[in-house]
Scaffold this motif. Structure first.
Motif, PDB file in Angstrom:
ATOM      1  N   LYS A  71       0.816  -1.220   0.000  1.00 30.83           N
ATOM      2  CA  LYS A  71       0.000   0.000   0.000  1.00 30.83           C
ATOM      3  C   LYS A  71       0.852   1.272   0.000  1.00 30.83           C
ATOM      4  N   PHE A  72       1.875   1.303   0.851  1.00 33.56           N
ATOM      5  CA  PHE A  72       2.658   2.525   1.047  1.00 33.56           C
ATOM      6  C   PHE A  72       4.006   2.540   0.345  1.00 33.56           C
ATOM      7  N   SER A  73       4.597   1.401   0.106  1.00 31.27           N
ATOM      8  CA  SER A  73       5.956   1.239  -0.413  1.00 31.27           C
ATOM      9  C   SER A  73       6.911   1.083   0.774  1.00 31.27           C
ATOM     10  N   PRO A  74       7.933   0.244   0.617  1.00 31.30           N
ATOM     11  CA  PRO A  74       8.929   0.089   1.683  1.00 31.30           C
ATOM     12  C   PRO A  74       9.672   1.396   1.996  1.00 31.30           C
ATOM     13  N   VAL A  75       9.679   2.306   1.040  1.00 33.59           N
ATOM     14  CA  VAL A  75      10.341   3.605   1.226  1.00 33.59           C
ATOM     15  C   VAL A  75       9.241   4.646   1.390  1.00 33.59           C
ATOM     16  N   SER A  76       8.742   4.752   2.626  1.00 40.99           N
ATOM     17  CA  SER A  76       7.615   5.653   2.896  1.00 40.99           C
ATOM     18  C   SER A  76       7.617   6.075   4.355  1.00 40.99           C
ATOM     19  N   GLU A  77       6.900   7.142   4.614  1.00 34.55           N
ATOM     20  CA  GLU A  77       6.734   7.637   5.978  1.00 34.55           C
ATOM     21  C   GLU A  77       6.120   6.564   6.870  1.00 34.55           C
ATOM     22  N   GLU A  78       5.073   5.926   6.380  1.00 35.37           N
ATOM     23  CA  GLU A  78       4.347   4.934   7.186  1.00 35.37           C
ATOM     24  C   GLU A  78       5.238   3.761   7.580  1.00 35.37           C
ATOM     25  N   ILE A  79       6.044   3.286   6.645  1.00 34.30           N
ATOM     26  CA  ILE A  79       6.917   2.147   6.946  1.00 34.30           C
ATOM     27  C   ILE A  79       8.047   2.570   7.886  1.00 34.30           C
ATOM     28  N   ALA A  80       8.598   3.755   7.694  1.00 38.06           N
ATOM     29  CA  ALA A  80       9.643   4.244   8.615  1.00 38.06           C
ATOM     30  C   ALA A  80       9.110   4.331  10.039  1.00 38.06           C
ATOM     31  N   ILE A  81       7.890   4.833  10.202  1.00 33.72           N
ATOM     32  CA  ILE A  81       7.291   4.928  11.535  1.00 33.72           C
ATOM     33  C   ILE A  81       7.021   3.534  12.100  1.00 33.72           C
ATOM     34  N   SER A  82       6.473   2.637  11.292  1.00 30.12           N
ATOM     35  CA  SER A  82       6.209   1.276  11.765  1.00 30.12           C
ATOM     36  C   SER A  82       7.492   0.564  12.173  1.00 30.12           C
ATOM     37  N   MET A  83       8.541   0.738  11.387  1.00 29.67           N
ATOM     38  CA  MET A  83       9.825   0.120  11.733  1.00 29.67           C
ATOM     39  C   MET A  83      10.310   0.614  13.090  1.00 29.67           C
ATOM     40  N   ALA A  84      10.252   1.928  13.311  1.00 23.23           N
ATOM     41  CA  ALA A  84      10.713   2.499  14.588  1.00 23.23           C
ATOM     42  C   ALA A  84       9.829   2.034  15.741  1.00 23.23           C
ATOM     43  N   ASN A  85       8.520   2.082  15.554  1.00 25.85           N
ATOM     44  CA  ASN A  85       7.607   1.636  16.620  1.00 25.85           C
ATOM     45  C   ASN A  85       7.843   0.176  16.981  1.00 25.85           C
ATOM     46  N   ASN A  86       7.967  -0.670  15.969  1.00 29.25           N
ATOM     47  CA  ASN A  86       8.075  -2.103  16.220  1.00 29.25           C
ATOM     48  C   ASN A  86       9.416  -2.509  16.815  1.00 29.25           C
ATOM     49  N   VAL A  87      10.502  -1.853  16.431  1.00 28.39           N
ATOM     50  CA  VAL A  87      11.784  -2.186  17.043  1.00 28.39           C
ATOM     51  C   VAL A  87      11.838  -1.671  18.485  1.00 28.39           C
ATOM     52  N   ARG A  88      11.206  -0.518  18.746  1.00 27.60           N
ATOM     53  CA  ARG A  88      11.162  -0.016  20.126  1.00 27.60           C
ATOM     54  C   ARG A  88      10.423  -1.002  21.024  1.00 27.60           C
ATOM     55  N   LYS A  89       9.313  -1.515  20.532  1.00 29.06           N
ATOM     56  CA  LYS A  89       8.534  -2.492  21.308  1.00 29.06           C
ATOM     57  C   LYS A  89       9.315  -3.796  21.481  1.00 29.06           C
ATOM     58  N   ALA A  90       9.985  -4.248  20.428  1.00 28.69           N
ATOM     59  CA  ALA A  90      10.737  -5.507  20.496  1.00 28.69           C
ATOM     60  C   ALA A  90      11.858  -5.451  21.531  1.00 28.69           C
ATOM     61  N   PHE A  91      12.543  -4.319  21.612  1.00 22.32           N
ATOM     62  CA  PHE A  91      13.663  -4.180  22.543  1.00 22.32           C
ATOM     63  C   PHE A  91      13.264  -3.520  23.861  1.00 22.32           C
ATOM     64  N   LYS A  92      12.007  -3.054  23.929  1.00 19.06           N
ATOM     65  CA  LYS A  92      11.517  -2.346  25.123  1.00 19.06           C
ATOM     66  C   LYS A  92      12.412  -1.148  25.456  1.00 19.06           C
ATOM     67  N   SER A  93      12.797  -0.431  24.405  1.00 15.40           N
ATOM     68  CA  SER A  93      13.654   0.746  24.583  1.00 15.40           C
ATOM     69  C   SER A  93      12.802   2.003  24.722  1.00 15.40           C
ATOM     70  N   ASP A  94      13.404   3.047  25.240  1.00 19.37           N
ATOM     71  CA  ASP A  94      12.713   4.325  25.391  1.00 19.37           C
ATOM     72  C   ASP A  94      12.560   5.036  24.049  1.00 19.37           C
ATOM     73  N   TYR A  95      13.568   4.897  23.195  1.00 17.08           N
ATOM     74  CA  TYR A  95      13.582   5.520  21.877  1.00 17.08           C
ATOM     75  C   TYR A  95      13.986   4.476  20.838  1.00 17.08           C
ATOM     76  N   ALA A  96      13.543   4.712  19.610  1.00 18.61           N
ATOM     77  CA  ALA A  96      13.993   3.885  18.496  1.00 18.61           C
ATOM     78  C   ALA A  96      14.107   4.761  17.257  1.00 18.61           C
TER      79      ALA A  96
END
Length: 163
Positions: A71-96
């Motif tokens: 829907k968005f393309s791997p090179v998109s705002e939505e995917i960049a945000i999802s990548m950051a959100n999901n890695v933050r949750k995976a590592f339980k970090s404060d920032y990603a």
């Protein structure tokens, strides 16, 4: 500004905040994590990262939906945000932080070389910024790493204001 100076600033800022960081890297291919971990004391801040260079890795390692990639393309705002959100949750970090883009030399995903999205996720906000860079593959990756690291300063300043 060099990648090493940006990395030192990131580690210093997050150490002062007693905060942690994780990264999800595509276009930067581990370069961001490499420069962060060169800094003495980075182990107190940096929890880890995922290099998800292929779409399949984004799906399997970062839980990015295949339908979102289409829907968005791997090179998109939505995917960049999802990548950051999901890695933050995976590592339980404060920032990603996340990076996705086209290093070139040619176009990919209907995007010209130098099109980059940098994502940031914290418990309070998530956003992405678009970059339009020029140069060869290495200079595009170099600029991506510098701009990505600088987003921690932007976010930490914003969060102090939001408190």
């Amino acid at each position: 500004m060099s990648k090493d100076l940006v990395a030192k600033d990131v580690i210093k800022r997050l150490s002062k905040l007693n905060s942690s960081l994780s990264v999800a890297e595509s276009i930067s291919a581990g370069g961001l994590a490499h420069h962060l971990t060169k800094v003495p004391g980075s182990s107190k801040v940096f929890l880890g990262g995922i290099i998800a260079y292929s779409d399949e890795a984004k799906i399997s390692q970062l839980s990015i939906l295949k339908s979102d990639l289409r829907k968005f393309s791997p090179v998109s705002e939505e995917i960049a945000i999802s990548m950051a959100n999901n890695v933050r949750k995976a590592f339980k970090s404060d920032y990603a932080l996340s990076t996705t883009g086209v290093a070139g030399p040619g176009a990919a995903y209907g995007q010209k070389a130098g099109t980059v999205w940098v994502g940031l996720s914290s418990k309070k906000e998530s956003f992405a910024i678009a970059l339009s860079l020029s140069g060869d593959r290495e200079s595009i990756r170099h600029a991506t790493i510098i701009v990505t690291g600088k987003q921690i300063g932007r976010a930490s300043c914003r969060e102090r204001v939001l408190r």
